[in-house]
Design a protein around this motif. Structure first.
Motif, short mmCIF file in Angstrom:
data_model
loop_
_atom_site.label_atom_id
_atom_site.label_comp_id
_atom_site.label_asym_id
_atom_site.label_seq_id
_atom_site.Cartn_x
_atom_site.Cartn_y
_atom_site.Cartn_z
N ALA A 467 68.00 79.23 77.39
CA ALA A 467 66.69 79.65 76.91
C ALA A 467 65.74 78.45 76.82
O ALA A 467 64.54 78.56 77.11
N GLY A 468 66.26 77.29 76.43
CA GLY A 468 65.43 76.10 76.29
C GLY A 468 64.91 75.58 77.61
O GLY A 468 63.86 74.92 77.65
N LEU A 469 65.60 75.85 78.69
CA LEU A 469 65.16 75.38 80.01
C LEU A 469 64.40 76.43 80.80
O LEU A 469 63.72 76.12 81.75
N SER A 470 64.53 77.69 80.38
CA SER A 470 63.92 78.78 81.15
C SER A 470 62.41 78.84 81.00
O SER A 470 61.73 79.45 81.82
N HIS A 471 61.85 78.22 79.92
CA HIS A 471 60.40 78.29 79.72
C HIS A 471 59.65 77.37 80.67
O HIS A 471 58.42 77.47 80.81
N VAL A 472 60.36 76.45 81.33
CA VAL A 472 59.70 75.50 82.23
C VAL A 472 59.38 76.20 83.55
O VAL A 472 60.27 76.79 84.17
N PRO A 473 58.13 76.17 84.02
CA PRO A 473 57.79 76.82 85.29
C PRO A 473 58.43 76.09 86.47
O PRO A 473 58.80 74.91 86.35
N PRO A 474 58.57 76.77 87.61
CA PRO A 474 59.26 76.15 88.75
C PRO A 474 58.62 74.85 89.22
O PRO A 474 59.33 73.93 89.65
N LEU A 475 57.29 74.72 89.13
CA LEU A 475 56.65 73.49 89.57
C LEU A 475 57.11 72.31 88.74
O LEU A 475 57.19 71.18 89.23
N GLY A 476 57.43 72.54 87.47
CA GLY A 476 57.91 71.47 86.61
C GLY A 476 59.22 70.87 87.11
O GLY A 476 59.44 69.66 86.99
N TYR A 477 60.11 71.71 87.64
CA TYR A 477 61.38 71.22 88.16
C TYR A 477 61.21 70.47 89.48
O TYR A 477 62.06 69.66 89.84
N LEU A 478 60.12 70.73 90.17
CA LEU A 478 59.89 70.04 91.45
C LEU A 478 59.15 68.71 91.25
O LEU A 478 59.47 67.72 91.91
N SER A 479 58.15 68.70 90.37
CA SER A 479 57.32 67.51 90.25
C SER A 479 57.66 66.63 89.04
O SER A 479 57.17 65.50 88.95
N GLY A 480 58.48 67.13 88.11
CA GLY A 480 58.78 66.33 86.92
C GLY A 480 60.18 66.55 86.38
O GLY A 480 60.36 66.79 85.18
N GLY A 504 76.88 66.41 77.56
CA GLY A 504 77.57 67.37 78.42
C GLY A 504 76.60 68.35 79.05
O GLY A 504 76.71 68.68 80.24
N MET A 505 75.63 68.84 78.26
CA MET A 505 74.65 69.78 78.79
C MET A 505 73.76 69.12 79.83
O MET A 505 73.43 69.71 80.86
N VAL A 506 73.34 67.87 79.57
CA VAL A 506 72.50 67.14 80.53
C VAL A 506 73.26 66.94 81.83
O VAL A 506 72.71 67.10 82.93
N ASN A 507 74.54 66.58 81.74
CA ASN A 507 75.34 66.39 82.94
C ASN A 507 75.50 67.70 83.71
O ASN A 507 75.51 67.72 84.95
N ALA A 508 75.64 68.79 82.96
CA ALA A 508 75.78 70.10 83.61
C ALA A 508 74.50 70.46 84.36
O ALA A 508 74.53 70.98 85.48
N VAL A 509 73.36 70.17 83.74
CA VAL A 509 72.08 70.45 84.41
C VAL A 509 71.94 69.57 85.64
O VAL A 509 71.51 70.03 86.71
N GLN A 514 69.99 70.01 92.62
CA GLN A 514 69.53 70.40 93.95
C GLN A 514 69.41 71.91 94.09
O GLN A 514 68.47 72.42 94.71
N GLN A 515 70.34 72.62 93.48
CA GLN A 515 70.30 74.08 93.54
C GLN A 515 69.07 74.63 92.81
O GLN A 515 68.37 75.52 93.32
N ILE A 516 68.79 74.07 91.64
CA ILE A 516 67.62 74.51 90.87
C ILE A 516 66.34 74.20 91.63
O ILE A 516 65.44 75.05 91.74
N GLN A 517 66.22 72.99 92.15
CA GLN A 517 65.00 72.62 92.86
C GLN A 517 64.82 73.43 94.13
O GLN A 517 63.70 73.76 94.51
N GLY A 518 65.93 73.76 94.79
CA GLY A 518 65.83 74.60 95.98
C GLY A 518 65.29 75.98 95.66
O GLY A 518 64.40 76.50 96.34
#
Length: 574
Positions: A467-480, A504-509, A514-518
């Motif tokens: 839930a904490g990561l889902s609020h970030v829009p897709p452009l955020g994962y590409l540019s930041g 552990g959570m950071v390492n999991a992310v 690459q999958q998320i950014q794709g």
């Protein structure tokens, strides 16, 4: 038509022409630069969808909200003074853009630059018209003015691409961007051109036409604030959503201000816009087409800049080449379009142009977007054929819109009809990136949300972390990406999660980066494909509406011919 202007006996006619032609070239260079650099801005500034939209739309807003008043101020106080002001403001806007290190600075620079260009467009045209009393000669110099404007539109993307390629160096030791490298050099060059315009203008002739002219301040203020409120609401909706309080409040405020503008214009003796023009059915249709057709054009331009430069990560020079195919036909086809407008019913030229734009937009909507070419995405050269069609369509429509509009009104209303049509056309340009962004980032976020939850859940993250990561829009994962992960880890630690669990959570992310950014790229790609499709529908609607315009050309008196020629040239200020 306005009363004959008074022209100063001091100054050089040649210097006046050189200053005016240089000024309009400068204005169009600064106007078109962001279009070729949107993708670069998205990556370098790590901007949000709304931020990127403000960068793209703020320049046009600076032109639209005041464009009916700059020419009038030149008439009242002297056009040479306004030319000085426009050049100085352009210097400031270009230097601010070159020094920008974040989204906020670039937005401010675009606002300043838009005001400068908004002054230079009408003032440069009125200066050369004032010193050319012969109607036949005036037609020639105005055509030349339009040619220099189109030349600026061709120079701009080439300048952006070449400087990005030739002057790119590493940042400073602290990691800050080098403010004397890459695309920033293009803005320094624009500032240098503005200084040259100032120097040349010293020897130019001054002119004015103050008799019978008066500035409609209440109308200007309510129109400007109303348009700003509407555009602000639409841009903020990109990130905040259309249901947010600030968006709804801004829409309501904009509607009330525009309603006040209408009331004021009905009561004032010298309005900015004669609302009686819209009682003419043919003119009303032309006004609608001016907005919808030019919205379609700039929505495609904005989407291409972001999709190719920001999502496909193509170099800036490649984006520049694509924009040459968009802008080039407007310059190359000047004599062709001029001949067509005078020998073929302009509405047929208009319909054909919008048909070209529709084919281009639908073609682009079928090109897969969001994946870099190096990873199997569509090559940047695949955009060339449809964008060439877009450029041809634009060349056929941008001048024909005004030609059709002024042929539907009596000769004495030609000047006002031209100015009002230009305002509506430029409003369409401003809406292109604004509405396009709302569509692209809205569709992209919806497509991304479900996929992201599945990826994060599959990586073993708990529900609260997802839930904490889902609020970030897709452009955020590409540019930041780094900023998103750092913010997430900080929030998790502040929430009481043990340091080991946070790591552990950071390492999991990181393991699924690459999958998320794709998925983020392809989701936004779907959003921009939707924008292309909507632009195609708008172009089809525009083409169909023009078929219902039964324009009856005004009597070809010398004054009417001169006004028509000038109006057609003014229309190229797109």
């Amino acid at each position: 038509m306005s009363l004959a202007p008074t022209v100063s006996s001091r100054g050089s006619v040649r210097a006046t022409f050189v200053a005016a032609y240089s000024a309009v070239t400068l204005a169009q260079i600064t106007n078109a630069l962001p279009g070729a650099l949107n993708g670069t801005f998205a990556v370098e500034f790590r901007t949000s969808g709304a931020g990127l939209t403000w960068i793209a739309g703020m320049f046009m807003m600076g032109i639209v909200v005041f464009e009916l008043s700059w020419g009038l101020l030149g008439d009242l106080f002297g056009r040479k003074k306004l030319l000085y002001a426009g050049a100085l403001v352009s210097v400031a806007g270009s230097v601010l853009a070159a020094l920008a290190v974040n989204t906020e600075m670039m937005i401010a620079a675009q606002a300043v630059g838009g005001i400068g260009a908004g002054i230079l467009f009408p003032i440069s045209l009125s200066m050369i018209a004032a010193i050319t009393p012969d109607h036949r000669e005036r037609a020639k110099v105005i055509a030349t003015w339009a040619g220099f404007l189109s030349l600026g539109a061709v120079i701009s993307p080439v300048l952006a691409g070449l400087t990005s390629q030739a002057f790119t160096v590493e940042g400073t030791a602290a990691g800050a961007p080098n403010i004397f490298s890459g695309w920033r050099v293009a803005y320094y060059i624009a500032a240098a051109i503005a200084v040259a315009v100032l120097v040349i203008a010293i020897k130019a002739k001054d002119s004015a036409a103050a008799e019978g002219r008066k500035l409609d301040m209440p109308g200007q203020i309510t129109l400007a604030l109303g348009l700003i409120a509407i555009l602000f609401a639409t841009v903020q909706a990109v990130d905040a959503g259309f249901g947010s309080a600030e968006v709804i409040t801004s829409y309501v405020a904009g509607a009330l201000l525009l309603a006040a503008f209408i009331v004021i214009e009905k009561r004032t003796r010298q309005p900015l816009i004669h609302l009686s023009l819209f009682k003419n059915r043919a003119y009303s249709i032309t006004g609608i087409v001016a907005v919808t057709g030019m919205f379609a054009f700039l929505a495609v331009c904005f989407s291409t800049s972001v999709a190719v430069g920001g999502l496909a990560l193509a170099e800036a020079w490649k984006v520049g080449v694509l924009f040459v195919f968009i802008q080039g036909p407007a310059f190359a086809f000047i004599p062709v379009v001029g001949w067509l407008i005078h020998h073929v019913a302009p509405r047929w030229v208009l319909t054909a142009g919008f048909a070209f734009m529709a084919v281009s937009a639908f073609w682009l909507s079928n090109i897969p977007l969001g994946t870099p070419e190096a990873f199997g995405g569509a090559p940047w050269t695949a955009f060339i054929p449809p964008l060439l069609l877009l450029g041809i369509g634009f060349a056929l429509t941008v001048g024909s819109i005004t030609a059709v509009a002024i042929n539907t009104v009596p000769p004495q209303h030609i000047g006002m009809a031209s100015a009002t049509t230009n305002l509506l056309r430029d409003l369409g340009f401003a809406l292109g990136p604004v509405i396009g962004s709302a569509i692209a980032f809205g569709v992209g976020a919806s497509a991304f949300a479900g996929s992201l939850a599945g990826i994060l859940g599959g990586a073993g993250l708990p529900a609260e972390a997802v839930a904490g990561l889902s609020h970030v829009p897709p452009l955020g994962y590409l540019s930041g990406w780094d900023g998103v992960v750092a913010q997430f880890s900080g929030q998790a630690a502040a929430g009481g999660a043990p340091a080991q669990a946070v790591d552990g959570m950071v390492n999991a992310v990181a393991s699924v980066q690459q999958q998320i950014q794709g998925v983020a790229g392809t989701s936004l790609g779907q959003g921009f494909q939707t924008v292309y499709f909507v632009a195609g529908i708008a172009a089809v609607l525009s083409a169909v509406l023009t078929l219902f315009i039964n324009s009856r050309p005004s009597a070809p008196t010398p004054d009417a011919v001169a006004e028509t020629t000038e109006a057609n040239a003014e229309a190229v200020t797109a």
